[in-house]
Design a protein around this motif. Structure first.
Motif, PDB file in Angstrom:
ATOM      1  N   LEU A  33      42.418  32.778  41.043  1.00  0.00           N
ATOM      2  CA  LEU A  33      41.076  32.383  40.767  1.00  0.00           C
ATOM      3  C   LEU A  33      40.321  32.317  39.467  1.00  0.00           C
ATOM      4  O   LEU A  33      39.451  31.604  39.114  1.00  0.00           O
ATOM      5  CB  LEU A  33      40.204  33.325  42.079  1.00  0.00           C
ATOM      6  N   VAL A  34      40.405  33.549  38.937  1.00  0.00           N
ATOM      7  CA  VAL A  34      40.135  33.775  37.385  1.00  0.00           C
ATOM      8  C   VAL A  34      40.461  32.630  36.602  1.00  0.00           C
ATOM      9  O   VAL A  34      39.641  32.204  35.729  1.00  0.00           O
ATOM     10  CB  VAL A  34      40.435  35.244  37.072  1.00  0.00           C
ATOM     11  N   SER A  37      38.852  29.422  37.153  1.00  0.00           N
ATOM     12  CA  SER A  37      37.348  29.532  36.875  1.00  0.00           C
ATOM     13  C   SER A  37      37.245  29.465  35.550  1.00  0.00           C
ATOM     14  O   SER A  37      36.288  28.981  34.983  1.00  0.00           O
ATOM     15  CB  SER A  37      36.894  30.786  37.358  1.00  0.00           C
ATOM     16  N   ALA A  38      38.225  30.188  34.728  1.00  0.00           N
ATOM     17  CA  ALA A  38      38.206  30.085  33.214  1.00  0.00           C
ATOM     18  C   ALA A  38      38.552  28.821  32.446  1.00  0.00           C
ATOM     19  O   ALA A  38      38.408  28.379  31.595  1.00  0.00           O
ATOM     20  CB  ALA A  38      38.696  31.259  32.731  1.00  0.00           C
ATOM     21  N   LYS A  47      31.739  33.786  31.117  1.00  0.00           N
ATOM     22  CA  LYS A  47      32.327  33.161  32.392  1.00  0.00           C
ATOM     23  C   LYS A  47      33.554  33.862  32.931  1.00  0.00           C
ATOM     24  O   LYS A  47      33.940  33.858  33.815  1.00  0.00           O
ATOM     25  CB  LYS A  47      32.674  31.649  32.036  1.00  0.00           C
ATOM     26  N   ALA A  91      34.085  35.754  36.191  1.00  0.00           N
ATOM     27  CA  ALA A  91      35.189  35.328  37.106  1.00  0.00           C
ATOM     28  C   ALA A  91      35.730  36.509  37.380  1.00  0.00           C
ATOM     29  O   ALA A  91      36.101  36.894  38.608  1.00  0.00           O
ATOM     30  CB  ALA A  91      36.079  34.424  36.298  1.00  0.00           C
ATOM     31  N   LYS A 150      33.788  38.273  40.086  1.00  0.00           N
ATOM     32  CA  LYS A 150      34.108  38.026  41.175  1.00  0.00           C
ATOM     33  C   LYS A 150      35.394  38.360  41.973  1.00  0.00           C
ATOM     34  O   LYS A 150      35.599  38.537  43.208  1.00  0.00           O
ATOM     35  CB  LYS A 150      34.195  36.467  41.316  1.00  0.00           C
ATOM     36  N   MET A 151      36.225  38.308  41.333  1.00  0.00           N
ATOM     37  CA  MET A 151      37.859  38.792  41.538  1.00  0.00           C
ATOM     38  C   MET A 151      37.745  40.035  42.013  1.00  0.00           C
ATOM     39  O   MET A 151      38.502  40.503  43.000  1.00  0.00           O
ATOM     40  CB  MET A 151      38.836  38.803  40.160  1.00  0.00           C
TER      41      MET A 151
END
Length: 466
Positions: free
Chosen positions: A15-16, A19-20, A34, A38, A41-42
């Motif tokens: 996910l990271v 997202s990046a 960002k 991320a 969020k992780m």
């Protein structure tokens, strides 16, 4: 469970990366802001703003409720506390609102004496921790176990891989003779107990700078001094720990050290109230000796009164652990400390202004949907005569001080972590109302009791003995 942790971690790393990926500069480097978002969020970190309205708060500082409050939580922390009449002026755009008008709020509860990894079993520990968090408990202090497992559980709690209170744990120090105790072998499997940073045998030849630094290096929040050390070494450990800014927790008696060595040496908290009576009955009794007859000892014993004065002067928190003492019975041995007598001792401590915390050193039955801490809160009221407000203080303000985290938790204040619990019935009216928990908030994350489905939790494992 460990496999599930790994799988969850891999998914979150993907996910990271995703997202990046869309936010790189012309050299292929991710945008730092960002990336930080991320990663947050992780890690399951709360970033939203939530306003709890119509709050009725029992903060443990008085017998009165504070009412008509609005508490603004931004991410993990309390950002503002205002009256409902000032709510319109807060101008918090995009905030979600939780109407708490039917509930009663206290700071998050703290159990200052648990053992989650004497013999590690991650799945069972996680079940205990889940019961804690859905019962209003937002912090626990583990008083010695396998720090390899505790560090993993603590990390899983902090990043919300498991529903759990924050875990503060200790590295244990004792005299080398103590490490014949089988519990130390369980907590040091694969290593030699007495020769490892979290189960460390201390002698006059020990380099305490290194020993304390190694204890800190385990990620421990405190050093626990257990048994079989002279007073001079107890005081030396505390002096070095203070220099390295890590609190020391001890048993009330660390033979041949006296209870006064721990308190006057600077222990932040001491545990087990009945050890004080045992010392008064036989000051020279060793940890492994047969416990002395305490039938003649009363709460106004001169030795106990002198000890109370030492506690009061030092500001040491007493972790009473009434839970571990049995109710009085006709066939009780004269060496056994009853819960009734333990309560009388705690009553004398509290009357003198000694802060008492709510620690259990045990667990409730497998089928009990609430943890042992609820029974300890009952015990403090029933056997020690504490008022509900004093019980709340023991489980929050004093618990935070004992654990060394009072700068972060224990009270509802701006800048502190958003750790609190809501109850359907008022705990200031009856401590049994702690069993009416509706919502726990830890670091801003919400745990609704309705989402908890209790299942029987097996006892922590021990090897079969022929």
């Amino acid at each position: 469970m460990i496999k599930s942790f790994v799988a969850a971690g891999l998914a979150l790393l993907l996910l990271v990366a995703a997202s990046a990926a869309d936010s790189k500069d012309n050299l292929g480097r991710p945008d730092p802001e960002k990336m930080r978002a991320a990663i947050a969020k992780m890690a399951g970190k709360e970033t939203a703003t939530v306003i709890y309205t119509n709050v009725k708060m029992a903060d443990g500082k008085s017998d009165a409720l504070q009412t008509d409050l609005a508490i603004v939580v931004e991410g993990e922390k309390i950002a503002r506390i205002a009256s409902m009449s000032d709510l319109a002026s807060l101008k918090v755009d995009g905030a979600s609102v939780v109407d708490a008008g039917n509930w009663y709020l206290t700071p998050g509860l703290i159990d200052t004496h648990v053992h989650l990894a004497t013999l590690p079993a991650a799945d069972i520990a996680a079940a205990y921790l889940k019961r804690f968090i859905y019962s209003g408990v937002t912090t626990v202090r583990d008083m010695a176990g396998d720090v390899r497992s505790l560090a993993d559980l603590s990390r899983a709690s902090l990043i919300n891989e498991i529903p759990s209170p924050d875990i503060k744990y200790s590295s244990l120090m004792a005299g080398p003779s103590f490490f014949k105790d089988p519990r130390t072998f369980a907590s040091g499997l694969g290593e030699t107990p007495g020769e490892i940073p979290w189960m460390n045998g201390i002698t006059e030849e020990t380099d305490l700078k290194i020993a304390v630094a190694e204890a800190r290096g385990t990620g421990a929040s405190g050093v626990k001094i257990y048994a079989n050390l002279p007073g001079s070494l107890v005081r030396s450990i505390m002096k070095e720990a203070k220099r390295q800014n890590i609190p020391v927790w001890t048993h009330a008696q660390v033979f041949p050290a006296t209870p006064f060595d721990s308190v006057e040496g600077g222990a932040v908290a001491v545990s087990h109230v009945c050890m004080v009576a045992q010392y008064a009955a036989k000051p020279g009794a060793a940890y492994h000796d047969k416990r002395p007859d305490i039938t003649a000892i009363k709460a106004d014993n001169p030795v106990i009164l002198k000890y109370i004065k030492a506690l009061q002067k030092a500001g040491t928190v007493f972790d009473a652990t009434l839970f571990v003492y049995p109710p009085a019975s006709d066939d009780m041995e004269p060496s056994t400390c009853s819960r009734e007598f333990a309560g009388e001792l705690v009553k004398a401590f509290v009357a003198a202004g000694v802060p008492v915390s709510a620690g259990t050193d045990g667990v409730s039955k497998a089928n009990d949907p609430y943890p042992a801490l609820n029974m300890e809160l009952d015990n403090l009221a029933l056997y020690a005569g504490l008022t509900p407000a004093e019980v709340i203080k023991a489980a929050t303000i004093n618990g935070a001080k004992a654990t060394g985290v009072d700068a972060e938790v224990g009270t509802i204040e701006v800048g502190k972590l958003a750790n609190f619990a809501f109850f359907e019935a008022n705990p200031l009216e009856d401590v049994k109302n702690f069993r009416s928990v509706a919502l726990t908030v830890k670091r801003g994350k919400k745990f609704y009791r309705a989402d908890y489905k209790h299942q029987g939790i097996p006892a922590m494992p021990w090897p079969e003995v022929d």
